[in-house]
Scaffold this active site. Sequence first.
Site, PDB file in Angstrom:
ATOM      1  N   LYS A 109      56.420 -56.896  31.227  1.00  0.00           N
ATOM      2  CA  LYS A 109      55.122 -56.015  31.579  1.00  0.00           C
ATOM      3  C   LYS A 109      54.127 -57.397  31.541  1.00  0.00           C
ATOM      4  O   LYS A 109      54.195 -57.918  30.300  1.00  0.00           O
ATOM      5  CB  LYS A 109      54.869 -54.984  30.663  1.00  0.00           C
ATOM      6  CG  LYS A 109      53.571 -54.066  31.195  1.00  0.00           C
ATOM      7  CD  LYS A 109      53.291 -52.755  30.398  1.00  0.00           C
ATOM      8  CE  LYS A 109      52.101 -51.978  31.030  1.00  0.00           C
ATOM      9  NZ  LYS A 109      52.094 -50.802  30.298  1.00  0.00           N
ATOM     10  N   SER A 131      51.193 -46.834  32.892  1.00  0.00           N
ATOM     11  CA  SER A 131      50.683 -48.069  33.477  1.00  0.00           C
ATOM     12  C   SER A 131      51.809 -49.069  33.715  1.00  0.00           C
ATOM     13  O   SER A 131      51.555 -50.050  34.398  1.00  0.00           O
ATOM     14  CB  SER A 131      49.693 -48.746  32.679  1.00  0.00           C
ATOM     15  OG  SER A 131      50.282 -48.826  31.268  1.00  0.00           O
ATOM     16  N   SER A 162      52.512 -44.692  28.799  1.00  0.00           N
ATOM     17  CA  SER A 162      52.911 -45.554  29.832  1.00  0.00           C
ATOM     18  C   SER A 162      54.441 -46.421  29.910  1.00  0.00           C
ATOM     19  O   SER A 162      54.742 -47.009  30.646  1.00  0.00           O
ATOM     20  CB  SER A 162      51.988 -46.776  29.749  1.00  0.00           C
ATOM     21  OG  SER A 162      50.865 -46.338  30.378  1.00  0.00           O
TER      22      SER A 162
END
Length: 500
Positions: free
Chosen positions: A83, A158, A182
């Site tokens: 990420k 997210s 997330s």
Amino acid sequence: MRNVTDLIRSTAAQTANAIASGEVSAVEVAQAHLDRIGAVDEKVHAFLHVDTEGALEAARAVDAKRAAGEELGPLAGVPLALKDVFTTKGIPTTAGSKMLEGWRPPYDATLTRRLKEAGVVILGKTNMDEFAMGSSTENSAYGPTGNPWDLSRIPGGSGGGSAAALAAYEAPLAIGTDTGGSIRQPGAVTGTVGVKPTYGSVSRYGLIAFSSSLDQGGPCARTVLDAALLHEAIAGWDPMDSTSINAPVPAVVAAARQADVKGMRVGVVTEFGGEGYQAGVMQRFHESVELLRSLGAEIVEISCPSFTYALPAYYLIAPSECSSNLARFDAMRYGLRVGDNGERSAEEVTALTREAGFGPEVKRRIMLGTYALSSGYYDAYYGSAQKVRTLITRDFDRAFADVDVLISPTTPTTAFPIGERADDPMAMYLADLCTIPSNLAGNAAMSVPCGLAPEDNLPVGLQIIAPALADDRLYRVGAAVEAALNDKWGHPLLEEAPAL
Ligand code: GLN
């Protein structure tokens, strides 16, 4: 592992074994995944940056180690999608924001360093909602990511890029961060496994901060065992993070292999269900409850009344902390600088830069947080939210005095269409209804696939929640559910995702 399809469909555990035994080289594995990214990522848009050279170099180093007869770790040579909120030395790191476009961090996050030391091959950085604020990845400044099950739908957020990379077979492992859901919510809507470890057990050093008392990095994978292997690689005390827990990492790999729930007490959270929950989600959830019962777990209903207030408390605490954390983006220290013509004051340049660099959701949160922390309203908003946080922790304490784990659906619905909630922040926030309490209390939680919703054939996630530092229980239960459902339906991701 005879061909490329085998290479990209294998689990991380299988791939690591094949590399260690010499059946395949780490370079072949990396190349197969880079080729897959090249073939499908234009459609999926899971990655913001692919580090082809770095990945091949890391793979070559693993092959050289093996050739020299050195012992390889349990994930050596396995590719991973990271990420874009963790710093990577010399590799662009944007947190999904224009504010950090072009920034190349001068240092690795502790998590990044640990992955490299484990011989994990980092393929690149994945798309995400700007500064991890969102539930759909639509808040990325670089455009949305598609859900590989249906590219017109969101992959969650997210960390939508990380989850989509797994579901599209672009990587067998990924890293997410979970502030309010997330990791788990993208896991649920892409049919993958996502774990939020106990707060403080995975270092936040080099994790670009959203809400420091809630943020937690964690593993994402297609199987529970793979998530466990990654969990053990990234967790552990870090003197560089003052909230890091100095305690042994729970034996999650052993728990995943144990995969046995006989005699465990499992609490069904009564507050999660009913109005607003999709029928097919509840159907699969109830089937999972019966499945656990049939495997020998004892099922009880548990009420956690304060969970009803978790969402409003979260949307005061998280924005409050973000309004403080994001103050560092002042046009002087990092990335973007707008309007610096030699005549404007520093304050004017800061204002112009923040106006241009932050997207609408980030601005909304900064406004909310600044308001909640202002002297006239501090007690009414931030203070009250902190009290609710304590009540939620007490609900968990009471529950865990009675049961080993709690379960619920991970999300109220399956993946919704891109655009459907983009202009409706309240509808978007509801995606995290079931995941937020564990962030506020700091305990551990997992989402594991529990089938497809009959009405839309999209993945449903089962959430498993354990007390702080009892992360191993998640893996015991998750692996048992996974094994039982594989017998029933086959793994949902064994068939190629239809849209690709
Ligand atoms: N969707 C939640 C939010 O927008 C949670 C985000 C997260 O876990 N990073 O804040």
